[in-house]
Enzyme design. Sequence first.
Site, mmCIF file in Angstrom:
data_model
loop_
_atom_site.group_PDB
_atom_site.id
_atom_site.type_symbol
_atom_site.label_atom_id
_atom_site.label_comp_id
_atom_site.label_asym_id
_atom_site.label_seq_id
_atom_site.Cartn_x
_atom_site.Cartn_y
_atom_site.Cartn_z
ATOM 1 N N ARG A 1 52.311 46.023 40.714
ATOM 2 C CA ARG A 1 51.720 44.707 40.478
ATOM 3 C C ARG A 1 52.627 43.836 39.579
ATOM 4 O O ARG A 1 52.744 42.641 39.796
ATOM 5 C CB ARG A 1 50.329 44.898 39.858
ATOM 6 C CG ARG A 1 49.594 43.625 39.553
ATOM 7 C CD ARG A 1 49.162 42.879 40.809
ATOM 8 N NE ARG A 1 48.665 41.553 40.481
ATOM 9 C CZ ARG A 1 48.854 40.453 41.214
ATOM 10 N NH1 ARG A 1 49.499 40.523 42.363
ATOM 11 N NH2 ARG A 1 48.379 39.296 40.836
ATOM 12 N N ASN B 1 43.725 42.199 27.115
ATOM 13 C CA ASN B 1 43.344 43.482 27.695
ATOM 14 C C ASN B 1 43.983 44.652 26.962
ATOM 15 O O ASN B 1 44.890 44.439 26.146
ATOM 16 C CB ASN B 1 43.794 43.506 29.159
ATOM 17 C CG ASN B 1 42.669 43.109 30.096
ATOM 18 O OD1 ASN B 1 41.510 43.449 29.877
ATOM 19 N ND2 ASN B 1 43.015 42.382 31.143
ATOM 20 N N ARG C 1 54.125 46.472 30.715
ATOM 21 C CA ARG C 1 53.148 46.674 31.797
ATOM 22 C C ARG C 1 53.811 47.429 32.939
ATOM 23 O O ARG C 1 53.210 48.296 33.567
ATOM 24 C CB ARG C 1 52.598 45.324 32.281
ATOM 25 C CG ARG C 1 51.633 45.483 33.458
ATOM 26 C CD ARG C 1 50.914 44.190 33.839
ATOM 27 N NE ARG C 1 50.099 44.379 35.031
ATOM 28 C CZ ARG C 1 49.314 43.449 35.566
ATOM 29 N NH1 ARG C 1 49.226 42.259 35.008
ATOM 30 N NH2 ARG C 1 48.608 43.691 36.652
ATOM 31 N N TYR D 1 36.947 47.175 39.991
ATOM 32 C CA TYR D 1 37.784 48.127 39.241
ATOM 33 C C TYR D 1 37.337 49.578 39.412
ATOM 34 O O TYR D 1 38.101 50.499 39.106
ATOM 35 C CB TYR D 1 37.828 47.759 37.749
ATOM 36 C CG TYR D 1 38.907 46.735 37.468
ATOM 37 C CD1 TYR D 1 40.195 47.132 37.139
ATOM 38 C CD2 TYR D 1 38.648 45.376 37.569
ATOM 39 C CE1 TYR D 1 41.200 46.207 36.915
ATOM 40 C CE2 TYR D 1 39.643 44.443 37.339
ATOM 41 C CZ TYR D 1 40.919 44.867 37.014
ATOM 42 O OH TYR D 1 41.918 43.949 36.795
ATOM 43 N N CYS E 1 35.745 39.054 29.996
ATOM 44 C CA CYS E 1 36.479 39.385 31.225
ATOM 45 C C CYS E 1 36.127 38.385 32.312
ATOM 46 O O CYS E 1 34.988 37.931 32.391
ATOM 47 C CB CYS E 1 36.074 40.786 31.667
ATOM 48 S SG CYS E 1 36.776 41.269 33.256
ATOM 49 N N ASP E 2 37.107 38.083 33.149
ATOM 50 C CA ASP E 2 36.854 37.120 34.227
ATOM 51 C C ASP E 2 36.549 37.784 35.577
ATOM 52 O O ASP E 2 36.278 37.097 36.554
ATOM 53 C CB ASP E 2 38.033 36.149 34.372
ATOM 54 C CG ASP E 2 39.312 36.862 34.808
ATOM 55 O OD1 ASP E 2 39.273 38.052 35.160
ATOM 56 O OD2 ASP E 2 40.375 36.198 34.800
ATOM 57 N N HIS F 1 35.335 46.378 33.203
ATOM 58 C CA HIS F 1 36.024 46.906 34.400
ATOM 59 C C HIS F 1 35.363 48.208 34.869
ATOM 60 O O HIS F 1 36.038 49.112 35.386
ATOM 61 C CB HIS F 1 37.528 47.130 34.129
ATOM 62 C CG HIS F 1 38.291 45.839 33.987
ATOM 63 N ND1 HIS F 1 39.658 45.786 33.833
ATOM 64 C CD2 HIS F 1 37.879 44.543 33.992
ATOM 65 C CE1 HIS F 1 40.059 44.530 33.732
ATOM 66 N NE2 HIS F 1 38.989 43.759 33.821
HETATM 67 P P1 NAD Z 1 51.829 36.995 29.436
HETATM 68 O O1 NAD Z 1 52.739 38.127 29.110
HETATM 69 O O2 NAD Z 1 52.263 35.926 30.359
HETATM 70 O O3 NAD Z 1 51.396 36.288 28.057
HETATM 71 C C1 NAD Z 1 51.071 36.977 26.900
HETATM 72 C C2 NAD Z 1 51.707 36.276 25.692
HETATM 73 O O4 NAD Z 1 51.308 37.027 24.540
HETATM 74 C C3 NAD Z 1 53.242 36.264 25.698
HETATM 75 O O5 NAD Z 1 53.723 34.959 25.556
HETATM 76 C C4 NAD Z 1 53.612 37.139 24.508
HETATM 77 O O6 NAD Z 1 54.784 36.722 23.852
HETATM 78 C C5 NAD Z 1 52.392 37.003 23.625
HETATM 79 N N1 NAD Z 1 52.221 38.072 22.655
HETATM 80 C C6 NAD Z 1 52.416 39.392 22.829
HETATM 81 N N2 NAD Z 1 52.122 40.059 21.704
HETATM 82 C C7 NAD Z 1 51.727 39.141 20.788
HETATM 83 C C8 NAD Z 1 51.297 39.213 19.433
HETATM 84 N N3 NAD Z 1 51.187 40.392 18.818
HETATM 85 N N4 NAD Z 1 50.993 38.070 18.798
HETATM 86 C C9 NAD Z 1 51.088 36.882 19.429
HETATM 87 N N5 NAD Z 1 51.481 36.747 20.709
HETATM 88 C C10 NAD Z 1 51.794 37.865 21.380
HETATM 89 O O7 NAD Z 1 50.482 37.662 29.946
HETATM 90 P P2 NAD Z 1 49.378 37.108 30.944
HETATM 91 O O8 NAD Z 1 49.553 37.748 32.273
HETATM 92 O O9 NAD Z 1 49.300 35.656 30.903
HETATM 93 O O10 NAD Z 1 48.064 37.724 30.313
HETATM 94 C C11 NAD Z 1 47.681 37.442 28.987
HETATM 95 C C12 NAD Z 1 46.585 38.373 28.537
HETATM 96 O O11 NAD Z 1 45.360 38.038 29.163
HETATM 97 C C13 NAD Z 1 46.825 39.847 28.925
HETATM 98 O O12 NAD Z 1 46.336 40.686 27.902
HETATM 99 C C14 NAD Z 1 45.996 40.021 30.165
HETATM 100 O O13 NAD Z 1 45.684 41.355 30.407
HETATM 101 C C15 NAD Z 1 44.805 39.214 29.753
HETATM 102 N N6 NAD Z 1 43.879 38.816 30.804
HETATM 103 C C16 NAD Z 1 42.615 39.253 30.659
HETATM 104 C C17 NAD Z 1 41.661 38.910 31.561
HETATM 105 C C18 NAD Z 1 40.292 39.458 31.365
HETATM 106 O O14 NAD Z 1 39.524 39.519 32.301
HETATM 107 N N7 NAD Z 1 39.941 39.911 30.147
HETATM 108 C C19 NAD Z 1 41.980 38.106 32.646
HETATM 109 C C20 NAD Z 1 43.297 37.674 32.783
HETATM 110 C C21 NAD Z 1 44.240 38.011 31.832
HETATM 111 C C1 G6P Z 2 41.305 40.327 36.612
HETATM 112 C C2 G6P Z 2 40.796 41.112 35.436
HETATM 113 C C3 G6P Z 2 41.756 41.007 34.283
HETATM 114 C C4 G6P Z 2 43.136 41.440 34.700
HETATM 115 C C5 G6P Z 2 43.569 40.654 35.898
HETATM 116 C C6 G6P Z 2 44.844 41.255 36.433
HETATM 117 O O1 G6P Z 2 41.296 38.980 36.344
HETATM 118 O O2 G6P Z 2 39.538 40.693 35.013
HETATM 119 O O3 G6P Z 2 41.272 41.787 33.224
HETATM 120 O O4 G6P Z 2 44.047 41.242 33.642
HETATM 121 O O5 G6P Z 2 42.622 40.723 36.924
HETATM 122 O O6 G6P Z 2 45.414 40.358 37.281
HETATM 123 P P1 G6P Z 2 46.977 40.407 37.597
HETATM 124 O O7 G6P Z 2 47.128 39.285 38.529
HETATM 125 O O8 G6P Z 2 47.654 40.210 36.257
HETATM 126 O O9 G6P Z 2 47.221 41.755 38.161
HETATM 127 MN MN MN Z 3 39.086 41.712 33.041
#
Ligand code: NAD
Ligand code: G6P
Ligand code: MN
Length: 450
Positions: free
Chosen positions: A284, A149, A95, A264, A171-172, A202
Amino acid sequence: MPDKKFSVVIAGGGSTYTPGIVLTLLDNLDKFPIRSLKFYDNDGERQQKIADACAIMIKERAPEIEFLATTNPAEGFTDVDFVMAQIRVGKYEMREKDEKIPLKHGVVGQETTGPGGIAYGLRSIGGVLELIDYMEKYSPNAWMLNYSNPAAIVAVATNRLRPKSKIINICDMPIGIMDRMAKILKLDSYKELDFDYYGLNHFGWWTAVRDKKGNNLMPQLQAYVREHGYILPDESGTEKSWRETFEMAKNVYALDPETLPNTYLKYYLYPQEVVKHSDPNHTRTDEIRLGREKFVFEECAKITESGTAANSAFKSDEHASYIIDLCRAIAYNTKERMLVITPNKGAVENLDSDTMVEIPCLIGANGPEPLAQGKIPRFQKGLIEEQNSVENLVVDAWTEGSYTKLWQALSLSKIVPDAGLAKIILDELVEANKDYWPELKIGRPEPVLS
Ligand code: NAD
Ligand code: G6P
Ligand code: MN
């Protein structure tokens, strides 16, 4: 309500969001009973730190729940009803590159938008497809709710490459913004609001916000947003970058006073302003390493060392309750109206039927039923079609291994001002992502720029 108890696997068990989800599951056992909770991750060491603390949380609150953390897909995905997916392929290390490479060239560097989002998309597609395949092999009746994501690109990929799979991409952010709307309106929860919304993930707009009696709350909200964006009177707990984002919503709103925007959109409509406020050496990712990630892992270590979660600082939040609400809606066929990413199928009249739109749907045992949102204005239609083409080009590039399609994706992105600059950024991203991206073939003739 039937007394079946459910089995859930959290894929990406090492995620910073996992303790919040576990806590919220434990708070809601009366509404969504659990018999088994599993964590699956491909980084066993990272996951174990979270799992050790969560095991204590579970033992103290619901010792009858079977708990297991594993890196073995067969163990993780066998006998589950729901997969909550939240993987970050390449983790924070990648990232950081998604953010810093474009920014070095004066272009927005962001997790899910522009070149950074495209780079992350090319990493995530394979990871999420792998999770779907595990689910279908070991628990063919299960549903996957996917937060991983960039959800917009992942949704295009899953719809094109696994069209029959039981996955809902979510998405949240809209929930987070509606929580702010509720506070602006002095209501207790976003659940007191009805709404209409359309767009891509987004990349969307509210067209209606009402209370449960049907009263139109848009004028009051728009008057507020015109002046303050989504900034609330007390932002003492909000990080600087998020404060800027909520404030910037005012300028995004100004472009279309009829609707209310997703935050976004600032990256697409004000990219230069965003770059001006960015520090190419501290993005970030750096904030999260010093903030959320540090907090979560320190808090887990405290629980594990003390052997109790009684004094834990983890809290339930909307992010966690949303994914649990979706599980409930499927499990009990509630037909609750919720916002998810789904094939358009005519819901937005003047967008292609296969566009992966984010719109309100009724959620039940057979997944989302899209609700008609009518025709959208030319401004939004133009923006959405451009962005949807970018997202589809990324999936083309992934399936075909095409450098040219990827260069086209970056060049078409509203965030990147020039195809030459797109190529410079792309070549650095190719190098940085060589362990994660499919090998890209350069089309003939080879691109030569002078
Ligand atoms: P993080 O890096 O703390 O956790 C991600 C985990 O995924 C790690 O432990 C990593 O080892 C694991 N991982 C990576 N590739 C993998 C694979 N191929 N198979 C199994 N495990 C795997 O990340 P985070 O900040 O906690 O975010 C987690 C995910 O949630 C991210 O994709 C983030 O963008 C997403 N997210 C999405 C939303 C949304 O609105 N859709 C909101 C918040 C977070
Ligand atoms: C929001 C979005 C997520 C994104 C996150 C990023 O929750 O919906 O898709 O992953 O923001 O937050 P961060 O704290 O990781 O920048
Ligand atoms: Mn999102």
